[in-house]
Design an enzyme around this catalytic site. Structure first.
Site, mmCIF file in Angstrom:
data_model
loop_
_atom_site.group_PDB
_atom_site.id
_atom_site.type_symbol
_atom_site.label_atom_id
_atom_site.label_comp_id
_atom_site.label_asym_id
_atom_site.label_seq_id
_atom_site.Cartn_x
_atom_site.Cartn_y
_atom_site.Cartn_z
ATOM 1 N N LYS A 48 2.049 -4.245 -5.492
ATOM 2 C CA LYS A 48 2.742 -3.155 -6.191
ATOM 3 C C LYS A 48 3.566 -2.326 -5.223
ATOM 4 C CE LYS A 48 1.850 0.817 -9.199
ATOM 5 N NZ LYS A 48 0.813 1.613 -9.898
ATOM 6 N N HIS A 58 -3.662 1.620 -1.962
ATOM 7 C CA HIS A 58 -2.981 2.751 -2.586
ATOM 8 C C HIS A 58 -1.884 3.261 -1.669
ATOM 9 C CE1 HIS A 58 -6.503 3.854 -5.473
ATOM 10 N NE2 HIS A 58 -5.703 2.921 -5.965
ATOM 11 N N TYR A 71 0.267 6.220 10.863
ATOM 12 C CA TYR A 71 -0.870 6.332 11.771
ATOM 13 C C TYR A 71 -2.015 5.425 11.334
ATOM 14 C CZ TYR A 71 -4.787 8.366 14.324
ATOM 15 O OH TYR A 71 -5.881 8.544 15.110
ATOM 16 N N ARG A 111 -11.292 -2.331 -10.179
ATOM 17 C CA ARG A 111 -10.813 -1.451 -9.109
ATOM 18 C C ARG A 111 -11.400 -0.047 -9.267
ATOM 19 N NH1 ARG A 111 -6.448 -2.416 -6.131
ATOM 20 N NH2 ARG A 111 -5.469 -0.390 -6.493
ATOM 21 N N HIS A 145 -8.469 -4.478 -14.947
ATOM 22 C CA HIS A 145 -8.105 -3.473 -13.951
ATOM 23 C C HIS A 145 -9.282 -2.564 -13.635
ATOM 24 C CE1 HIS A 145 -5.755 -0.468 -11.788
ATOM 25 N NE2 HIS A 145 -4.715 -1.272 -11.846
ATOM 26 N N ARG A 162 -5.503 -5.846 -7.665
ATOM 27 C CA ARG A 162 -4.866 -5.619 -8.951
ATOM 28 C C ARG A 162 -4.860 -6.932 -9.726
ATOM 29 N NH1 ARG A 162 -2.110 -2.248 -5.368
ATOM 30 N NH2 ARG A 162 -2.070 -0.064 -6.040
#
Length: 404
Positions: free
Chosen positions: A268, A358, A368, A334, A331, A241
């Site tokens: 974030k 994310h 997991y 990304r 941005h 980011r």
């Protein structure tokens, strides 16, 4: 029983005296001439008195109404004097507990909980936007109509997304007020759907491989500050980011392990994020290191090494290279990585999502996969950098391999 004529004829004496009406109501006539309504009553066998106001501000009729209300409270087992004092205290607290006061307290709580500086800045902005309309109002008294009126002011200016976000912020403040026993309800809840939904605006990015190659060649030819050029060159390889990239510090870079470790406070999602570094990314970082800049930041500001470059530096550089705001933003790197990596069909979607840091919606799945896909991500990082070099040199273009 008293009459208005009798009251008006009362004269002060050297000492205060009482003039009775009925059912405990009387006037206290003071030496200075003031006439004060009082009512006496018994509560649990104890005689008490309660002030009802000054005559003529409170008329004879009004004084009798207040007396009767007090007697009704007594019949219900309520001490009218205590109830009045409680109501006065609550009113004073409510008057001091304005939306602004509670919002400030809520933002301070968020700061103590470690929210990002950018998030706190946005909260303060929404607080200030709402200040002229509801900021001064006791938070317990604010109605949905008042809040809607404040939000519609933003909406009428064309700020649809800001209006939606201001409603969300106010809702968090109201919920905090309810949780801390300073409000009974959250008026923002019933305003869901009352505002114009903004059109979804994605971050601009060049998503065609050939166009990406043009972008990379343009960046290589950037003639401005060297640090800015390297930041633009590095961005597509690490697809962090923009805030994570521009605020990067040298202590986060492990050259030997070829890993960039972004601390939780700068991400974030408020979780540490590890980025495998390709050979190309390491080479760019070594070039940057060789510049010998002082301070901790990879990309220091123009005026001081104590601060990083500002948030608009890379976007301004892209504009100088001829890319409009609708074509490419910082941005957008990304989006390029996400789109082309997924289109390649070579990599597990979870590996791509982990690389982009994310949020995983499924908490069990997130637990997991916390340490999963690292080896794949390392291979993917190198493949991606090699592919970017091919695009820059005008060579290979990805053909989707969704069946792989």
């Amino acid at each position: 029983m008293l009459t208005t004529i009798q009251i008006n004829a009362l004269k002060p004496r050297e000492k205060a005296y009482k003039v009775a009406d009925a059912k405990g109501l009387y006037l206290l006539v003071n030496p200075n001439g003031s006439l004060l309504w009082r009512v006496k009553f018994r509560f649990h066998g104890i005689e008490k008195k309660m002030a009802l106001g000054r005559y003529p501000d409170v008329s004879l009729k009004e004084a009798r109404q207040k007396r009767d209300e007090a007697r009704e409270q007594l019949e219900e087992g309520v001490d009218p004097a205590a109830a009045r004092l409680q109501a006065k205290v609550e009113a004073e607290i409510a008057a001091r507990t304005t939306f602004r006061v509670v919002a400030d307290e809520f933002i301070e709580k968020m700061e103590l909980e470690g929210k990002a500086a950018a998030t706190l800045k946005k909260m303060r902005w929404f607080r200030d936007v709402l200040q002229p309309t509801i900021g001064h109002r006791p938070i317990a008294d604010i109605t949905a109509h008042e809040l809607l009126k404040a939000l519609k002011r933003l909406e009428r200016k064309g700020h649809h997304e800001s209006a939606i976000r201001a409603r969300s912020f106010s809702g968090r403040v109201f919920r905090y007020a309810v949780a801390t026993l300073r409000a009974q309800h959250n008026p923002s809840d019933i305003l869901r759907g009352a505002l114009i939904a903004p059109k979804v605006k994605h971050h601009a990015a060049l998503l065609e491989p050939a166009k990406v190659g043009e972008l990379l060649r343009a960046i290589d030819g950037y003639g401005g500050k060297i640090e800015t050029r390297i930041a633009l060159q590095l961005a597509p390889h690490v697809y962090l980011r923009p805030g994570e990239l521009r605020k990067a510090q040298w202590k986060e870079i492990d050259f030997e392990a070829a890993v960039w470790r972004v601390p939780a406070e700068r991400t974030k999602m408020r979780k540490p994020h590890a980025v495998p570094l390709s050979k190309q990314a390491i080479e760019l970082l070594r070039e940057l290191k060789a510049l010998g800049n002082s301070g901790d930041f990879l990309f220091p500001a123009n005026t001081t090494f104590l601060k990083p470059i500002c948030e608009n530096t890379l976007n301004i550089a892209l504009r100088r290279l001829g890319f409009t705001n609708e074509e490419m933003t910082s941005h957008g790197f990304r989006s390029i990585a996400s789109t082309l990596l997924n289109e390649s069909g070579l990599w597990h979607p979870d590996a791509i999502e982990r690389s982009l840091a994310h949020r995983e919606r499924d908490s069990v799945r997130a637990a997991y996969h916390r340490g999963a896909h690292w080896d794949e991500r390392v291979r993917m990082a190198q493949w991606w950098s090699d592919y970017l070099v091919k695009l820059r040199d005008g060579a290979e273009v990805i053909r989707p391999k969704f069946g792989t």
